[in-house]
Write a protein that holds these residues in place. Structure first.
Motif, PDB file in Angstrom:
ATOM      1  N   GLY A  69       0.797  -1.221   0.000  1.00  0.00           N
ATOM      2  CA  GLY A  69       0.000   0.000   0.000  1.00  0.00           C
ATOM      3  C   GLY A  69       0.828   1.267   0.000  1.00  0.00           C
ATOM      4  N   PHE A  70       2.119   1.151   0.342  1.00  0.00           N
ATOM      5  CA  PHE A  70       2.983   2.326   0.301  1.00  0.00           C
ATOM      6  C   PHE A  70       3.088   2.890  -1.118  1.00  0.00           C
ATOM      7  CE2 PHE A  70       5.845  -1.370  -0.082  1.00  0.00           C
ATOM      8  CZ  PHE A  70       6.457  -1.095  -1.289  1.00  0.00           C
ATOM      9  N   LEU A  71       2.824   2.053  -2.126  1.00  0.00           N
ATOM     10  CA  LEU A  71       2.867   2.550  -3.498  1.00  0.00           C
ATOM     11  C   LEU A  71       1.838   3.653  -3.713  1.00  0.00           C
ATOM     12  CD1 LEU A  71       3.258  -0.856  -5.338  1.00  0.00           C
ATOM     13  CD2 LEU A  71       4.962   0.979  -5.279  1.00  0.00           C
ATOM     14  N   GLY A  98       6.817   5.320  -9.292  1.00  0.00           N
ATOM     15  CA  GLY A  98       5.794   4.486  -8.672  1.00  0.00           C
ATOM     16  C   GLY A  98       5.436   3.284  -9.518  1.00  0.00           C
ATOM     17  N   LEU A  99       5.292   3.492 -10.834  1.00  0.00           N
ATOM     18  CA  LEU A  99       4.936   2.395 -11.738  1.00  0.00           C
ATOM     19  C   LEU A  99       6.070   1.388 -11.865  1.00  0.00           C
ATOM     20  CD1 LEU A  99       3.097   4.406 -14.542  1.00  0.00           C
ATOM     21  CD2 LEU A  99       2.061   2.868 -12.851  1.00  0.00           C
ATOM     22  N   LEU A 100       7.323   1.868 -11.910  1.00  0.00           N
ATOM     23  CA  LEU A 100       8.457   0.947 -11.983  1.00  0.00           C
ATOM     24  C   LEU A 100       8.577   0.114 -10.708  1.00  0.00           C
ATOM     25  CD1 LEU A 100      11.127   3.258 -13.673  1.00  0.00           C
ATOM     26  CD2 LEU A 100       9.992   1.275 -14.691  1.00  0.00           C
ATOM     27  N   LEU A 101       8.354   0.745  -9.565  1.00  0.00           N
ATOM     28  CA  LEU A 101       8.367   0.001  -8.302  1.00  0.00           C
ATOM     29  C   LEU A 101       7.258  -1.042  -8.272  1.00  0.00           C
ATOM     30  CD1 LEU A 101       9.062   2.699  -5.534  1.00  0.00           C
ATOM     31  CD2 LEU A 101      10.463   0.704  -6.069  1.00  0.00           C
ATOM     32  N   ALA A 102       6.079  -0.681  -8.773  1.00  0.00           N
ATOM     33  CA  ALA A 102       4.958  -1.617  -8.787  1.00  0.00           C
ATOM     34  C   ALA A 102       5.284  -2.857  -9.606  1.00  0.00           C
ATOM     35  CB  ALA A 102       3.705  -0.923  -9.344  1.00  0.00           C
ATOM     36  N   LEU A 103       5.888  -2.655 -10.774  1.00  0.00           N
ATOM     37  CA  LEU A 103       6.230  -3.786 -11.638  1.00  0.00           C
ATOM     38  C   LEU A 103       7.276  -4.684 -10.985  1.00  0.00           C
ATOM     39  CD1 LEU A 103       6.004  -5.246 -14.342  1.00  0.00           C
ATOM     40  CD2 LEU A 103       7.734  -3.673 -15.256  1.00  0.00           C
ATOM     41  N   GLY A 104       8.317  -4.084 -10.433  1.00  0.00           N
ATOM     42  CA  GLY A 104       9.374  -4.868  -9.798  1.00  0.00           C
ATOM     43  C   GLY A 104       8.872  -5.653  -8.595  1.00  0.00           C
ATOM     44  N   LEU A 105       8.048  -5.016  -7.780  1.00  0.00           N
ATOM     45  CA  LEU A 105       7.535  -5.691  -6.585  1.00  0.00           C
ATOM     46  C   LEU A 105       6.549  -6.797  -6.939  1.00  0.00           C
ATOM     47  CD1 LEU A 105       7.084  -2.553  -4.321  1.00  0.00           C
ATOM     48  CD2 LEU A 105       8.665  -4.451  -3.909  1.00  0.00           C
ATOM     49  N   ALA A 106       5.773  -6.595  -7.999  1.00  0.00           N
ATOM     50  CA  ALA A 106       4.840  -7.641  -8.426  1.00  0.00           C
ATOM     51  C   ALA A 106       5.590  -8.886  -8.865  1.00  0.00           C
ATOM     52  CB  ALA A 106       3.954  -7.126  -9.563  1.00  0.00           C
ATOM     53  N   MET A 107       6.693  -8.706  -9.571  1.00  0.00           N
ATOM     54  CA  MET A 107       7.506  -9.846  -9.999  1.00  0.00           C
ATOM     55  C   MET A 107       8.094 -10.574  -8.791  1.00  0.00           C
ATOM     56  SD  MET A 107       9.403  -8.096 -13.290  1.00  0.00           S
ATOM     57  CE  MET A 107      10.420  -9.539 -13.604  1.00  0.00           C
ATOM     58  N   LEU A 149      -0.961  -3.555  -8.174  1.00  0.00           N
ATOM     59  CA  LEU A 149       0.065  -2.667  -7.626  1.00  0.00           C
ATOM     60  C   LEU A 149       0.226  -1.413  -8.486  1.00  0.00           C
ATOM     61  CD1 LEU A 149       2.846  -5.104  -6.353  1.00  0.00           C
ATOM     62  CD2 LEU A 149       0.729  -4.361  -5.263  1.00  0.00           C
ATOM     63  N   ALA A 150       0.105  -1.556  -9.797  1.00  0.00           N
ATOM     64  CA  ALA A 150       0.158  -0.375 -10.671  1.00  0.00           C
ATOM     65  C   ALA A 150      -1.001   0.571 -10.359  1.00  0.00           C
ATOM     66  CB  ALA A 150       0.120  -0.805 -12.134  1.00  0.00           C
ATOM     67  N   SER A 151      -2.169   0.019 -10.083  1.00  0.00           N
ATOM     68  CA  SER A 151      -3.329   0.857  -9.742  1.00  0.00           C
ATOM     69  C   SER A 151      -3.099   1.599  -8.438  1.00  0.00           C
ATOM     70  CB  SER A 151      -4.592  -0.011  -9.634  1.00  0.00           C
ATOM     71  OG  SER A 151      -4.969  -0.504 -10.900  1.00  0.00           O
ATOM     72  N   TYR A 152      -2.419   0.966  -7.470  1.00  0.00           N
ATOM     73  CA  TYR A 152      -2.087   1.669  -6.226  1.00  0.00           C
ATOM     74  C   TYR A 152      -1.285   2.929  -6.539  1.00  0.00           C
ATOM     75  CZ  TYR A 152      -3.319  -2.411  -3.340  1.00  0.00           C
ATOM     76  OH  TYR A 152      -3.971  -3.434  -2.704  1.00  0.00           O
ATOM     77  N   ALA A 153      -0.232   2.778  -7.346  1.00  0.00           N
ATOM     78  CA  ALA A 153       0.621   3.918  -7.667  1.00  0.00           C
ATOM     79  C   ALA A 153      -0.153   4.994  -8.427  1.00  0.00           C
ATOM     80  CB  ALA A 153       1.828   3.452  -8.490  1.00  0.00           C
ATOM     81  N   LEU A 154      -0.997   4.581  -9.347  1.00  0.00           N
ATOM     82  CA  LEU A 154      -1.776   5.537 -10.145  1.00  0.00           C
ATOM     83  C   LEU A 154      -2.786   6.295  -9.290  1.00  0.00           C
ATOM     84  CD1 LEU A 154      -2.350   3.241 -13.238  1.00  0.00           C
ATOM     85  CD2 LEU A 154      -1.168   5.449 -13.294  1.00  0.00           C
ATOM     86  N   VAL A 155      -3.521   5.588  -8.442  1.00  0.00           N
ATOM     87  CA  VAL A 155      -4.517   6.233  -7.584  1.00  0.00           C
ATOM     88  C   VAL A 155      -3.846   7.221  -6.636  1.00  0.00           C
ATOM     89  CG1 VAL A 155      -6.136   5.836  -5.679  1.00  0.00           C
ATOM     90  CG2 VAL A 155      -6.257   4.422  -7.737  1.00  0.00           C
ATOM     91  N   GLY A 156      -2.721   6.817  -6.043  1.00  0.00           N
ATOM     92  CA  GLY A 156      -2.007   7.720  -5.138  1.00  0.00           C
ATOM     93  C   GLY A 156      -1.529   8.973  -5.837  1.00  0.00           C
ATOM     94  N   TRP A 157      -1.006   8.814  -7.037  1.00  0.00           N
ATOM     95  CA  TRP A 157      -0.507   9.965  -7.799  1.00  0.00           C
ATOM     96  C   TRP A 157      -1.642  10.912  -8.161  1.00  0.00           C
ATOM     97  CZ3 TRP A 157      -1.202  11.869 -12.779  1.00  0.00           C
ATOM     98  CH2 TRP A 157      -0.259  12.817 -13.218  1.00  0.00           C
TER      99      TRP A 157
END
Length: 448
Positions: A69-71, A98-107, A149-157
């Protein structure tokens, strides 16, 4: 007191709070509505272990996803302060990071999620039927993790830029697609528990792709260019990673508490874990609605801190706090009067209904206790004061642990009493830290 009344009567602040809070409440409520639909669809299948599998499987997935959720929270604070400074380049950098972190963490989570889920299920000791269905549900849900996770980053932004319409579009689209496909896959195609998981995966990817499309229009309001060279330097990542690290530790501790409710419930039987899931749906409904006001606090307080506007910071807190109290009283009354209907709507399995009805009073009390932690979380997130949030959460878990151990003998009553204590102490620790920072006049002096 006169200052508080003056702040409360400031109509422009009410308008700013509700301009952000109203769409976020609408979109946030769609999240627990999905859980309710899952429960209503699966809860009307013949066996308690089917509803229990969705509860446990969703809990495993949520533990992984919501710990990230920090994303969302990290992106909101930095984006809000960048918007307050009118810094288009920084906004673009925060979005991409944020999007790059989301992708890396999802993997990473996709790699470790399956072995961790096997260990968790061995620890829970569920029935064989519950075990197998839970594995099937969880393994399917993992395919949606990158999108979630990408949606987390997008919503926060988007929230940081005070754009509440885009998160509304993302979350409503995700959850309406989820609801429609749930009904079709489970009832129409008879895919059962796995059908529910497949519906969620498709919905998560739909929402993430929509969010990416909406960023183009949002960026036009903040001219600037991405500093590609800066992305290669560690210094450009350090502030976001430092905040995200602290929010991650805080979120991991919080999700551990929710996960333990599921673990202990599973040990008490299929009916108990299913009943607790139905009650937690009520908590999710409350929390996501009240989080709409907390999201307004994040954006408005972050913007005020970026603009160094102390009066706007105070007024935003007072107005959002007043409305949060009113809303929490409404939810407490709702569960007191109509709690039995809320449970009956979700399942017609007699053993699950009877078990859930016993513990309804705990659900009715929860909104009045938990509301303050949601509001204060919004302040700390907007101020990018993640270290203080982390410390408050760890202190809360440490203080509650002896009570959790002592109340084990009370079974599920002990579990819910412990949870109420956790929410109360969480609110008190956040308030104590906020009060100290206010006395030291550190809010407007927040680091960028």
């Amino acid at each position: 007191m006169s200052t508080l009344l003056t702040d409360w009567r400031d109509r422009p602040t009410h308008r700013r709070v509700w301009a952000l809070a109203a769409p976020m409440i609408l979109s946030n409520i769609s999240v627990p509505l999905v859980a309710l639909v899952d429960s209503m669809v699966i809860g009307h299948l013949p066996h308690a272990h089917q509803l229990g599998a969705v509860a446990v499987g969703a809990s495993l997935y949520t533990f992984l996803a919501w710990a990230m959720g920090f994303l969302r929270m990290g992106s909101t604070g930095f984006a809000a302060q960048a918007a307050g400074r009118k810094d288009g380049a920084a906004l673009r950098q925060i979005l991409l990071q944020g999007l790059l972190l989301a992708l890396g963490l999802a993997m990473l989570l996709g790699t470790v999620g399956i072995p961790l889920s096997h260990l968790a299920l061995e620890w829970m000791q569920p029935s064989p039927e519950l075990n197998q269905l839970t594995r099937d549900f969880f393994h399917t849900r993992l395919f949606g993790l990158p999108a979630a996770l990408a949606s987390y980053a997008l919503v926060g932004w988007f929230l940081g830029t005070q754009n509440a319409r885009a998160p509304l579009a993302i979350l409503l689209t995700t959850n309406l697609v989820n609801i429609a496909l749930n009904l079709w896959f489970v009832l129409g195609l008879d895919w059962g528990v796995v059908g529910s998981a497949r519906a969620s995966v498709i919905a998560e990817w739909t929402g993430a792709l929509l969010g990416l499309a909406l960023t183009q229009k949002a960026l036009r309001a903040y001219p600037g260019h991405i500093a590609w060279a800066a992305l290669k330097r560690w210094e450009s990542w350090r502030p976001l990673l430092a905040v995200n690290r602290d929010i991650f530790i805080r979120s991991l501790a919080l999700q551990s508490v929710f996960f333990m409710i599921t673990v202990q419930g599973a040990r008490l039987g299929d009916a108990t874990v299913a009943a607790n899931a139905l009650l937690l749906n009520g908590l999710l409904l409350t929390a996501h609605a009240l989080d709409g006001l907390a999201h307004a606090v994040e954006a408005l307080c972050g913007h005020a801190i970026g603009a160094r506007d102390r009066q706007s910071l105070r007024r935003s807190l007072v107005v959002a706090g007043g409305w949060s109290l009113i809303a929490s009283l409404g939810f407490a009354l709702l569960f007191t009067v109509a709690g039995h209907l809320f449970i009956a709507m979700q399942t017609d399995i007699p053993s699950v209904r009877e078990t859930a009805d016993i513990y309804l009073p705990y659900l009715a009390v929860l909104p009045l206790i938990a509301v303050w932690s949601y509001l204060l979380d919004g302040l700390f997130i907007g101020a990018t004061r993640a270290r203080e949030m982390r410390n408050a959460m760890l202190l809360t878990v440490l203080m509650v642990s002896p009570f959790a151990w002592a109340l084990q003998g009370l079974g599920n009553h002990g579990l819910w009493i412990t949870f109420l204590l956790f929410m109360a102490i969480r609110s008190l620790t956040l308030w104590a830290i906020a009060w100290r920072l206010n006395r030291q006049e550190q809010w407007i002096g927040t680091r960028h």
